[in-house]
Write a protein that holds these residues in place. Structure first.
Motif, mmCIF file in Angstrom:
data_model
loop_
_atom_site.group_PDB
_atom_site.id
_atom_site.type_symbol
_atom_site.label_atom_id
_atom_site.label_comp_id
_atom_site.label_asym_id
_atom_site.label_seq_id
_atom_site.Cartn_x
_atom_site.Cartn_y
_atom_site.Cartn_z
ATOM 1 N N ASN A 47 22.876 5.760 14.723
ATOM 2 C CA ASN A 47 23.653 7.168 15.118
ATOM 3 C C ASN A 47 22.527 7.567 14.270
ATOM 4 O O ASN A 47 22.142 7.681 12.834
ATOM 5 C CB ASN A 47 24.863 6.828 14.885
ATOM 6 C CG ASN A 47 25.745 8.279 14.857
ATOM 7 O OD1 ASN A 47 24.708 9.463 13.986
ATOM 8 N ND2 ASN A 47 25.919 8.629 15.939
ATOM 9 N N ILE A 48 22.090 9.345 14.681
ATOM 10 C CA ILE A 48 21.093 10.046 14.379
ATOM 11 C C ILE A 48 22.379 10.130 12.713
ATOM 12 O O ILE A 48 20.926 11.000 11.743
ATOM 13 C CB ILE A 48 21.323 11.196 14.888
ATOM 14 C CG1 ILE A 48 20.371 12.516 14.377
ATOM 15 C CG2 ILE A 48 23.151 11.762 15.018
ATOM 16 C CD1 ILE A 48 20.062 14.006 15.264
ATOM 17 N N TYR A 49 23.416 10.487 12.602
ATOM 18 C CA TYR A 49 24.256 10.218 11.647
ATOM 19 C C TYR A 49 23.333 8.982 10.226
ATOM 20 O O TYR A 49 23.218 9.038 8.989
ATOM 21 C CB TYR A 49 25.406 10.899 11.054
ATOM 22 C CG TYR A 49 25.702 11.871 11.993
ATOM 23 C CD1 TYR A 49 25.623 12.959 11.576
ATOM 24 C CD2 TYR A 49 26.885 11.082 13.018
ATOM 25 C CE1 TYR A 49 26.191 14.259 12.139
ATOM 26 C CE2 TYR A 49 26.788 13.075 13.575
ATOM 27 C CZ TYR A 49 26.737 14.109 13.019
ATOM 28 O OH TYR A 49 26.682 15.168 13.866
ATOM 29 N N ALA A 50 22.875 7.591 10.613
ATOM 30 C CA ALA A 50 22.655 6.344 10.162
ATOM 31 C C ALA A 50 21.296 7.273 9.780
ATOM 32 O O ALA A 50 20.418 5.574 9.132
ATOM 33 C CB ALA A 50 23.493 5.740 10.547
ATOM 34 N N GLU A 51 20.607 8.127 10.031
ATOM 35 C CA GLU A 51 19.065 8.404 9.758
ATOM 36 C C GLU A 51 18.760 8.046 8.637
ATOM 37 O O GLU A 51 18.857 9.041 8.481
ATOM 38 C CB GLU A 51 17.880 9.531 11.237
ATOM 39 C CG GLU A 51 17.355 8.899 10.604
ATOM 40 C CD GLU A 51 16.586 9.707 12.020
ATOM 41 O OE1 GLU A 51 15.127 10.402 11.668
ATOM 42 O OE2 GLU A 51 17.372 10.952 12.321
ATOM 43 N N LYS A 52 17.704 7.024 8.252
ATOM 44 C CA LYS A 52 17.355 6.860 6.649
ATOM 45 C C LYS A 52 16.118 7.486 6.185
ATOM 46 O O LYS A 52 15.264 7.222 7.164
ATOM 47 C CB LYS A 52 17.606 5.573 6.369
ATOM 48 C CG LYS A 52 18.785 5.216 6.072
ATOM 49 C CD LYS A 52 18.878 3.700 5.482
ATOM 50 C CE LYS A 52 20.363 3.212 5.460
ATOM 51 N NZ LYS A 52 20.807 3.404 6.392
ATOM 52 N N ARG A 53 15.737 8.268 6.224
ATOM 53 C CA ARG A 53 14.021 9.108 5.862
ATOM 54 C C ARG A 53 13.420 9.362 4.231
ATOM 55 O O ARG A 53 14.493 9.206 3.337
ATOM 56 C CB ARG A 53 13.400 10.336 6.888
ATOM 57 C CG ARG A 53 15.489 11.529 6.318
ATOM 58 C CD ARG A 53 15.208 12.404 8.224
ATOM 59 N NE ARG A 53 16.106 13.541 7.287
ATOM 60 C CZ ARG A 53 17.141 13.636 8.256
ATOM 61 N NH1 ARG A 53 17.649 12.536 8.912
ATOM 62 N NH2 ARG A 53 17.494 15.055 8.002
ATOM 63 N N GLU A 54 12.433 9.598 3.990
ATOM 64 C CA GLU A 54 12.348 10.015 3.101
ATOM 65 C C GLU A 54 12.862 11.371 2.329
ATOM 66 O O GLU A 54 13.226 12.027 3.093
ATOM 67 C CB GLU A 54 10.625 10.581 2.689
ATOM 68 C CG GLU A 54 10.008 11.002 1.711
ATOM 69 C CD GLU A 54 8.650 10.969 1.177
ATOM 70 O OE1 GLU A 54 8.007 11.458 0.715
ATOM 71 O OE2 GLU A 54 7.966 11.083 2.441
ATOM 72 N N VAL A 55 13.248 11.367 1.049
ATOM 73 C CA VAL A 55 14.559 11.837 0.722
ATOM 74 C C VAL A 55 13.932 13.216 -0.524
ATOM 75 O O VAL A 55 13.026 13.132 -0.580
ATOM 76 C CB VAL A 55 15.261 11.704 -0.229
ATOM 77 C CG1 VAL A 55 16.379 12.583 -1.068
ATOM 78 C CG2 VAL A 55 16.175 10.365 0.029
#
Length: 296
Positions: free
Chosen positions: A66-74
């Motif tokens: 889900n788009i709300y679970a997308e992990k990316r560089e903070v």
């Protein structure tokens, strides 16, 4: 030594303050009962909704896509800080501010140095505190407690969710006071976005063995449940904070009332001693005058 008039005035002043603190304690006690009922009703609903979501995600290959679970560089961070609109609640608001500052210092120091840490304030005390610190603040949600309901809290959750989807923020954290009892409030820090996969507990594992027919599909149900679950998470945090505020204020006013009573006792003792000293002085003056007349 203070004069008798000054001591009397202080006794009257402290007594008036004591009456105010007593009244504030009673008001907080009445509000606490309603706030406590609200959070006790909300907790099972939020836990059940989270459990349903966990079960469904576990049945869809064990992960949430889900788009709300997308992990990316903070690079950009949003912190949702929940305080109250009013003070006189002990360290209730200060603890949240300290927790936010500590989180930034320990986890987001590089982002803060680049000016990429923003605070979404729920409650006027958080707004005032972070404005004074010169931090970027989203302040449209500082008065939700004037008419606390899901509809007034939902825009704050949607603002954070929309900012994450638009890549305005790469991570969103939620900090609030959890209500334990009248005398105890626990500062909680939760990762709001991206959402994390949660392990399935034993109680939910048994339910998953049942063969359900899903209409619509599991994936579509998850897509609809995730936004609702996120909004409920923020609403639950605000309800927890609201109950904690009244508990903290009730405790603070009770302590203030006790302190005022102790101060009144000390002032009355000082007043009696001062009065006694004045009477003794007058007697000595009379005796001294009489002796002077007798020897004349």
């Amino acid at each position: 030594m203070a004069s008798l008039k000054e001591v009397r005035n202080r006794i009257v002043s402290v007594s008036s303050t004591q009456q105010i603190t007593k009244a504030m304690k009673m008001v907080s006690a009445a509000k606490l009962r309603r706030a406590q009922d609200n959070i006790l009703r909300m907790r099972p609903y939020a836990q059940r909704l989270s459990g349903i979501l966990t079960n469904l995600s576990s049945q869809t290959e064990g992960s949430i896509t889900n788009i709300y679970a997308e992990k990316r560089e903070v690079n950009n961070v949003l912190i949702i800080a929940v305080t109250s609109d009013r003070g006189l609640a002990g360290a209730f608001n200060a603890n949240i501010v300290k927790a936010v500052v500590a989180l930034i210092s320990s986890k987001y120091s590089s982002q803060a140095a680049a000016g990429n840490v923003t605070v979404l304030t729920i409650g006027k005390k958080a707004l005032d505190a972070f404005n004074k610190r010169g931090m970027p603040v989203i302040s449209d949600y500082s008065t939700v407690f004037t008419n606390l309901s899901f509809d007034t809290v939902r825009p704050a959750a949607e603002r954070a969710m929309d900012g994450f989807v638009a890549r305005e923020f790469d991570q969103v954290d939620l900090i609030y006071n959890e209500f334990k009892n009248v005398a105890t409030q626990i500062v909680r820090q939760e990762q709001f976005l991206p959402i994390e996969d949660k392990p399935v507990v034993a109680a939910d594992a048994a339910a998953m063995l049942v063969d359900y027919t899903f209409e619509p599909s599991k994936e579509q149900i998850i897509e609809e449940l995730i936004p609702k679950s996120l909004k409920i998470q923020v609403y639950k945090a605000v309800l927890e904070s609201n109950a904690s505020e009244h508990g903290a204020r009730m405790t603070a006013m009770d302590k203030a009332t006790e302190n005022a009573g102790e101060l009144i006792k000390e002032l009355k003792l000082t007043y009696n001693r001062t009065r006694q000293a004045a009477i003794t002085k007058e007697i000595l003056e009379i005796v001294g005058g009489a002796e002077a007349l007798a020897s004349a």
